[in-house]
Design an enzyme around this catalytic site. Sequence first.
Site, PDB file in Angstrom:
ATOM      1  N   HIS A 101      -9.051   0.553   7.324  1.00 42.01           N
ATOM      2  CA  HIS A 101      -9.230   1.774   7.865  1.00 42.01           C
ATOM      3  C   HIS A 101     -10.727   2.475   7.799  1.00 42.01           C
ATOM      4  O   HIS A 101     -10.872   3.248   8.697  1.00 42.01           O
ATOM      5  CB  HIS A 101      -8.341   2.592   7.206  1.00 42.01           C
ATOM      6  CG  HIS A 101      -6.832   2.195   7.475  1.00 42.01           C
ATOM      7  ND1 HIS A 101      -6.097   1.872   8.473  1.00 42.01           N
ATOM      8  CD2 HIS A 101      -5.774   2.113   6.488  1.00 42.01           C
ATOM      9  CE1 HIS A 101      -4.788   1.458   8.484  1.00 42.01           C
ATOM     10  NE2 HIS A 101      -4.631   1.592   7.320  1.00 42.01           N
ATOM     11  N   ASP A 125      -1.765  -6.667   8.046  1.00 44.27           N
ATOM     12  CA  ASP A 125      -1.391  -5.500   7.318  1.00 44.27           C
ATOM     13  C   ASP A 125      -0.280  -4.955   8.162  1.00 44.27           C
ATOM     14  O   ASP A 125      -0.354  -4.854   9.384  1.00 44.27           O
ATOM     15  CB  ASP A 125      -2.365  -4.796   7.044  1.00 44.27           C
ATOM     16  CG  ASP A 125      -2.173  -3.549   6.236  1.00 44.27           C
ATOM     17  OD1 ASP A 125      -2.592  -3.728   4.739  1.00 44.27           O
ATOM     18  OD2 ASP A 125      -1.477  -2.731   6.520  1.00 44.27           O
ATOM     19  N   HIS A 157      -0.182  -1.660   8.613  1.00 45.31           N
ATOM     20  CA  HIS A 157      -0.856  -0.714   9.555  1.00 45.31           C
ATOM     21  C   HIS A 157      -1.968  -1.256  10.422  1.00 45.31           C
ATOM     22  O   HIS A 157      -2.577  -2.358   9.984  1.00 45.31           O
ATOM     23  CB  HIS A 157      -1.691   0.139   8.656  1.00 45.31           C
ATOM     24  CG  HIS A 157      -0.581   0.911   7.412  1.00 45.31           C
ATOM     25  ND1 HIS A 157      -0.185   0.146   6.491  1.00 45.31           N
ATOM     26  CD2 HIS A 157       0.326   1.816   7.883  1.00 45.31           C
ATOM     27  CE1 HIS A 157       0.685   1.187   5.814  1.00 45.31           C
ATOM     28  NE2 HIS A 157       1.305   1.985   6.596  1.00 45.31           N
ATOM     29  N   ASP A 170       2.270  -5.179   2.991  1.00 49.51           N
ATOM     30  CA  ASP A 170       2.982  -4.077   2.847  1.00 49.51           C
ATOM     31  C   ASP A 170       3.938  -4.019   4.015  1.00 49.51           C
ATOM     32  O   ASP A 170       4.806  -3.129   4.230  1.00 49.51           O
ATOM     33  CB  ASP A 170       2.367  -2.677   3.159  1.00 49.51           C
ATOM     34  CG  ASP A 170       0.938  -2.592   4.102  1.00 49.51           C
ATOM     35  OD1 ASP A 170       0.779  -3.617   4.593  1.00 49.51           O
ATOM     36  OD2 ASP A 170       0.282  -1.677   3.907  1.00 49.51           O
TER      37      ASP A 170
END
Length: 308
Positions: A126, A163, A165, A244
């Site tokens: 990120h 991931d 995200h 995740d």
Amino acid sequence: MLAAYITHADCARHEMGAQHPECPERLGAINDQLLIKGLLDYMQPHDAPLATEDQLSHAHSSLYVRELMDASPSEGHRQVDPDTSMNPFTLTAARRAAGAAVLATDLVVSGEAPSAFCCVRPPGHHAERAAAMGFCFFNNIVVGIRHALDVHGLERVALIDFDVHHGNGSEDILRGDARVLMCSIFEQGLYPFTGEVDTAANMVNVPLPTRSGSKQFREAVTEQWLPALEAFRPQLIYISAGFDAHREDDGGNLGLVEADFEWVTQQLMDVARRHCQGRVISCLEGGYVLSPLGRSAAAHVKVLIGAD
């Protein structure tokens, strides 16, 4: 020749307060599973070095690198984002995490290791060119990628991100860099609320609806990632390995299981064997419930090192 296992005790000294999901225990959960399953016996251990300012500046603006270093607190916590803060050990941990990707690149490109797993934190995908966010400070894997391109002279590198995200930071830095193909799968409508439209020709974003599960995940890999990778013919593959998306992790709701992480790693290793002498570097990203994190990482590493 053994695969590299790169980590450092400093990565466990960074913490963002009690009950924060990105906790030091994440690394222990993974290491314990690798130890229990005997996988560490087939890996060469390395301490992650500190990434230099020059290495970090291949991915981030020099001003941002200096500002983050200057922001390091001498005590307590300093907030840099609504859910991201620094303690006195954060900067060292973040430099170790990025340095792990640099060392992994040196080992794999030189032929000293066939593949590498960087068991480090804080995560990185990120972190944008000039901003920390989403638990991330430096974009570890992009620091490694730019080291491969700018220092080692590779011409085509792939970044795979599974991931839950979207890796907005990796996209922010790599957008339009024709030397890199970035393929990502993530859950629609989830933080950081980006990636649903490809912003450049070198981006293959595949947003999946909530509760997609194994079938849709595997179809997306087979129908969208693999043809793009075959056409690109990477010389080295990097993986932003976030776990995740597991059905037991409440950070998202894609509903994957260990077998999915094992399967996708097999697909990527097959591509690597065809195009880049099996060279793959994996860096830990998300995964915040300790038991599924450890099990999923072990399933991934088992294939990565050829122990499957």
